[in-house]
Enzyme design. Structure first.
Site, PDB file in Angstrom:
ATOM      1  N   ARG A 101       0.848  -1.189   0.000  1.00  0.00           N
ATOM      2  CA  ARG A 101       0.000   0.000   0.000  1.00  0.00           C
ATOM      3  C   ARG A 101       0.885   1.242   0.000  1.00  0.00           C
ATOM      4  NH1 ARG A 101      -1.848   0.774   4.535  1.00  0.00           N
ATOM      5  NH2 ARG A 101      -1.544  -1.194   5.644  1.00  0.00           N
ATOM      6  N   TYR A 250      -0.796  -3.692  -7.154  1.00  0.00           N
ATOM      7  CA  TYR A 250      -0.716  -4.433  -5.898  1.00  0.00           C
ATOM      8  C   TYR A 250      -2.029  -4.378  -5.110  1.00  0.00           C
ATOM      9  CZ  TYR A 250      -0.143  -5.335  -0.999  1.00  0.00           C
ATOM     10  OH  TYR A 250      -0.359  -5.818   0.257  1.00  0.00           O
ATOM     11  N   GLY A 251      -2.391  -5.481  -4.488  1.00  0.00           N
ATOM     12  CA  GLY A 251      -3.507  -5.660  -3.555  1.00  0.00           C
ATOM     13  C   GLY A 251      -4.413  -4.494  -3.266  1.00  0.00           C
ATOM     14  N   LYS A 259      -9.636  -2.207   0.897  1.00  0.00           N
ATOM     15  CA  LYS A 259      -9.475  -1.061   1.796  1.00  0.00           C
ATOM     16  C   LYS A 259     -10.171   0.190   1.257  1.00  0.00           C
ATOM     17  CE  LYS A 259      -6.524  -3.537   4.262  1.00  0.00           C
ATOM     18  NZ  LYS A 259      -6.888  -4.198   5.513  1.00  0.00           N
ATOM     19  N   HIS A 279     -11.832  -1.817  10.574  1.00  0.00           N
ATOM     20  CA  HIS A 279     -10.709  -2.692  10.241  1.00  0.00           C
ATOM     21  C   HIS A 279     -10.616  -3.762  11.327  1.00  0.00           C
ATOM     22  CE1 HIS A 279      -6.089  -2.969   9.432  1.00  0.00           C
ATOM     23  NE2 HIS A 279      -6.744  -3.792   8.662  1.00  0.00           N
ATOM     24  N   SER A 301      -2.433  -3.713  10.269  1.00  0.00           N
ATOM     25  CA  SER A 301      -2.063  -4.774   9.341  1.00  0.00           C
ATOM     26  C   SER A 301      -0.810  -5.501   9.820  1.00  0.00           C
ATOM     27  CB  SER A 301      -1.805  -4.193   7.951  1.00  0.00           C
ATOM     28  OG  SER A 301      -2.979  -3.633   7.418  1.00  0.00           O
ATOM     29  N   ALA A 302      -0.794  -6.821   9.612  1.00  0.00           N
ATOM     30  CA  ALA A 302       0.343  -7.675   9.952  1.00  0.00           C
ATOM     31  C   ALA A 302       0.616  -7.740  11.450  1.00  0.00           C
ATOM     32  CB  ALA A 302       1.601  -7.244   9.201  1.00  0.00           C
ATOM     33  N   CYS A 303      -0.415  -7.529  12.270  1.00  0.00           N
ATOM     34  CA  CYS A 303      -0.259  -7.617  13.731  1.00  0.00           C
ATOM     35  C   CYS A 303      -1.033  -8.790  14.320  1.00  0.00           C
ATOM     36  CB  CYS A 303      -0.698  -6.314  14.388  1.00  0.00           C
ATOM     37  SG  CYS A 303       0.518  -4.985  14.260  1.00  0.00           S
ATOM     38  N   THR A 306      -5.285 -12.196  11.295  1.00  0.00           N
ATOM     39  CA  THR A 306      -5.621 -13.477  10.665  1.00  0.00           C
ATOM     40  C   THR A 306      -5.325 -14.633  11.605  1.00  0.00           C
ATOM     41  OG1 THR A 306      -5.216 -12.566   8.451  1.00  0.00           O
ATOM     42  CG2 THR A 306      -5.172 -14.964   8.671  1.00  0.00           C
ATOM     43  N   ASN A 307      -4.197 -14.569  12.323  1.00  0.00           N
ATOM     44  CA  ASN A 307      -3.871 -15.641  13.266  1.00  0.00           C
ATOM     45  C   ASN A 307      -4.926 -15.769  14.360  1.00  0.00           C
ATOM     46  OD1 ASN A 307      -1.544 -16.377  11.952  1.00  0.00           O
ATOM     47  ND2 ASN A 307      -0.167 -15.228  13.282  1.00  0.00           N
ATOM     48  N   ASP A 326     -10.474  -9.515   8.561  1.00  0.00           N
ATOM     49  CA  ASP A 326      -9.880  -8.204   8.283  1.00  0.00           C
ATOM     50  C   ASP A 326     -10.830  -7.019   8.404  1.00  0.00           C
ATOM     51  OD1 ASP A 326      -7.603  -6.640   7.525  1.00  0.00           O
ATOM     52  OD2 ASP A 326      -8.404  -6.476   5.501  1.00  0.00           O
ATOM     53  N   ASN A 419       5.959  -8.618   2.569  1.00  0.00           N
ATOM     54  CA  ASN A 419       4.521  -8.383   2.433  1.00  0.00           C
ATOM     55  C   ASN A 419       3.896  -9.314   1.396  1.00  0.00           C
ATOM     56  OD1 ASN A 419       2.143  -6.941   3.167  1.00  0.00           O
ATOM     57  ND2 ASN A 419       2.266  -5.736   1.295  1.00  0.00           N
ATOM     58  N   ARG A 421       1.736 -12.208  -0.222  1.00  0.00           N
ATOM     59  CA  ARG A 421       0.344 -12.475   0.158  1.00  0.00           C
ATOM     60  C   ARG A 421      -0.198 -13.774  -0.408  1.00  0.00           C
ATOM     61  NH1 ARG A 421      -2.291  -8.504   3.602  1.00  0.00           N
ATOM     62  NH2 ARG A 421      -0.723  -6.865   3.783  1.00  0.00           N
ATOM     63  N   ARG A 452       1.357  -3.934  18.252  1.00  0.00           N
ATOM     64  CA  ARG A 452       2.666  -4.430  18.706  1.00  0.00           C
ATOM     65  C   ARG A 452       3.255  -3.413  19.674  1.00  0.00           C
ATOM     66  NH1 ARG A 452       5.435  -8.452  15.894  1.00  0.00           N
ATOM     67  NH2 ARG A 452       4.214  -9.411  14.232  1.00  0.00           N
ATOM     68  N   GLY A 547      -1.974 -20.039  19.686  1.00  0.00           N
ATOM     69  CA  GLY A 547      -3.095 -20.799  20.249  1.00  0.00           C
ATOM     70  C   GLY A 547      -3.363 -20.506  21.711  1.00  0.00           C
ATOM     71  N   ASN A 549      -3.553 -17.680  22.984  1.00  0.00           N
ATOM     72  CA  ASN A 549      -4.371 -16.470  23.103  1.00  0.00           C
ATOM     73  C   ASN A 549      -5.820 -16.800  23.483  1.00  0.00           C
ATOM     74  OD1 ASN A 549      -2.168 -14.898  22.478  1.00  0.00           O
ATOM     75  ND2 ASN A 549      -2.703 -14.662  20.316  1.00  0.00           N
TER      76      ASN A 549
END
Length: 639
Positions: A101, A250-251, A259, A279, A301-303, A306-307, A326, A419, A421, A452, A547, A549
């Protein structure tokens, strides 16, 4: 006069209907029945056919046959390469200049500046949205878009954000000259010819995208990925419900349903219609023999969204199911329940770090029918990225990196872009919730904010109420991630995890949240803050995460059920010692360090947060937020 003419004034709208539509005979319709489309859609397509000058028009239907046709073309061209070990999976490598982005080139265009950005003070950096005037925006777009699709096909993608026909869903039409975008949009949104029936002559969000490479293109194309990175420009028009993106394939820059529409434009629509576009992931969690609770969570993002959305519990008997990873669209119903849908139809997740240990459900989701961007490929036809080292049996296997270079595990450099994907259908997730496409949405019991934060911030705390919770969200900070063009470990403000995605004045956005607290009869979710990333004196994480969490979510559910397992602190309710189940990990967790609140740290943190909001939101900061800051300062001073 059409609002469309704010940007393209050289053609009168009536001429579009009277002249351009008949002239479509000179621009071949490669696929689809143009004349069967709703009138507003025909005018929109005709306008841009004249303006962008494509060699043909391809009206998409979202079918498998259509996707197969496009995939074969991209394979022949070298844009896609099959991953032979998997069913219908492909890898794509972008131009190295087009990998993330580009927030610095992303704009919100409104007639009045302060409809977009707050009335800032002093040395405000304007980080909560970038405004551009209609006049300046018009100049930028006019220097890019006219004739930009010459020699290329114009793909018309009808799509629904949310289940087709749901009262919570919205319809868009994206015009693009990228067939990669077409393939990803049919995964990430609901692309189907049924859209035309649902749309009728109603309104839709207009999405215009071009890679900015008309043919003949005199610059070298890298990795069979045409783009124009020096000229990237992404403009949003919330008042017109429109997005125009140029130069990047890109995405998030090109999949305009993501977004751009689902957050920035929907953000403004939600304000006008009284709902929320956020978000956030959405998940359902059920403890053994207990009731299911639904949680929405906002992380940058990336924090770890998804996990968490696909969490594999380390506690036996728990059931975790994913509604979305997301974005959440949420609306209070007539019963006062906050109902949420996932407007997307797929996952566009960060690949590096994802493996069968960290996120087995994500891994299972993309074993077929998926597109991988900027990952590496092994010689036996598998994907590869950092984090998969232990899962490759042959450590000497040859690998082609995302840059097309030969490489082996253990050598210098990275095989995949940070990044990189995966793009996969949500329906393939083994724990996708049976109600993930319920048109009524699922009832949200709790909202989590997080980021984070390597020091000072405890594993979890609960806000003292709705207004305090809004402050907790507004005060969110996190280390910068690879999802945008920033570098390094800088701690950045990311209020509500929406800093890059605001569609209107952030002060008004906070007030929009607060107004739900002013209404009677609403069942407001409890608001929490979590931090999986606190480190100890030795630099190692204090919490095992992943897991485990579920143990924190267990405590959140107890609080939702009003169980007495919390103690007051300066920053909110903290778990009472022993109220989080640590069975089996007792030796890994230093409770006192994990939940410590260093006074100097928090005194400095709230002062810095106050200064940030004063500077960046200024006169538009709601008085309730100022009051909550004052209360928090008083509590911290008494520590």
């Amino acid at each position: 006069m059409s609002r469309e003419l704010d940007v393209e004034p050289e053609i009168k709208y009536t001429e579009v209907h009277e002249i351009i539509v008949p002239h479509l005979g000179h621009i071949p319709i490669a696929k689809g029945d143009f004349h069967a489309l709703p009138t507003k859609a025909k005018k929109f397509i005709a306008f841009y056919a004249d303006y962008l000058k494509p060699r043909g028009i391809f009206i998409c239907d979202g079918s498998n046959e259509e996707a197969t046709e496009i995939i074969h073309k991209l394979e022949e061209r070298g844009t896609l390469e099959q991953l032979e070990k998997y069913e219908n999976c492909y890898v794509c490598r972008t131009d190295p200049a087009d990998v993330a982005r580009v927030e610095s080139k992303t704009w919100i265009c409104t007639k009045e500046k302060h409809k977009t950005v707050p009335r800032c003070h002093g040395d405000a950096k304007g980080g909560l949205g970038q405004w551009i005037s209609p006049e300046d925006c018009q100049k930028e777009l006019q220097s890019r878009f006219p004739g930009c699709m010459a020699g290329r096909m114009m793909y018309v993608i009808p799509f629904s954000m949310g289940p087709v026909g749901s009262p919570l869903s919205k319809i868009g039409i994206e015009i693009t000259d990228s067939n990669y975008v077409l393939l990803c949009m049919r995964v990430m949104t609901r692309v189907t010819s049924k859209i035309w029936e649902v749309l009728g002559d109603g309104d839709f969000v207009k999405c215009i995208h071009s890679m900015g490479c008309p043919r003949p293109w005199r610059k070298k194309v890298v990795n069979h990925w045409p783009c124009n990175p020096e000229r990237i420009f992404i403009a949003h028009f919330p008042e017109e419900r429109k997005v125009k993106s140029f130069g990047s394939g890109y995405g998030g820059n090109s999949l305009l349903g993501k977004k751009c529409f689902a957050l920035r434009i929907a953000n403004a629509i939600a304000r006008d219609e009284g709902w929320m576009a956020e978000h956030m992931l959405i998940m359902g969690i059920t403890k053994p023999g207990g009731k299911e609770h639904y949680i929405a969570a906002a992380f940058p993002s990336a924090c770890g969204k998804t996990n968490l959305a696909m969490l594999e519990s380390t506690l036996p008997g728990w059931k975790v199911r994913c509604v979305g990873d997301d974005i959440a669209w949420m609306r209070f119903n007539e019963k006062g329940e906050l109902r949420a849908i996932n407007p997307e139809a797929g996952f566009f997740g960060v690949a590096p770090g994802t493996n069968w240990k960290t996120n087995p459900n994500a891994m299972a989701s993309f074993q077929k029918n998926s597109i991988f961007t900027n990952v590496a490929k092994t010689d036996d036809g598998s994907y590869y990225w950092e984090g998969l080292e232990d899962e490759v049996e042959d450590k000497n296997i040859g690998i082609t990196t995302w840059l097309g270079k030969r490489w082996k595990i253990g050598e210098e450099g990275k095989a995949a872009h940070p990044n990189a994907r995966f793009c996969s259908p949500a329906a393939q997730c083994p724990i996708i919730h049976p109600k993930w496409e319920d048109p009524e949405g699922v009832p949200i019991d709790a909202i989590l904010f997080g980021g984070r934060r390597p020091e000072g911030v405890p594993l979890v705390f609960e806000s003292y109420g709705w207004n305090h919770g809004v402050l907790v969200g507004a005060a969110c900070k996190s280390e910068a991630t690879a999802a945008a063009e920033f570098h390094g470990k800088k701690i950045m403000h990311d209020p509500m995890a929406m800093r890059p995605f605001m569609g209107y004045n952030f002060g008004e956005y906070l007030d929009h949240w607060l107004q739900f607290g002013r209404q009677s009869g609403l069942k407001l979710p409890k608001i929490f803050h979590v931090n999986w990333f606190r480190t100890g004196a030795d630099g190692h994480f204090l919490w095992p995460g992943f897991g485990d969490n579920i143990r924190v979510l267990d405590w959140v559910c107890k609080r939702v059920e009003d169980k007495d397992v919390a103690v007051e602190s300066a920053i909110g309710y903290l778990p009472t010692k022993g109220s989080i189940d640590l069975s089996g990990i007792e030796d890994k967790v230093k409770w006192d360090e994990l939940f410590s609140l260093p006074k100097d740290y928090w005194k400095s943190d709230i002062e810095e947060t106050k200064a940030f909001l004063d500077r960046e939101v200024g006169d538009d900061l709601p008085k309730e937020i100022c009051e909550e800051i004052k209360k928090m300062q008083e509590r911290i001073n008494k520590m």
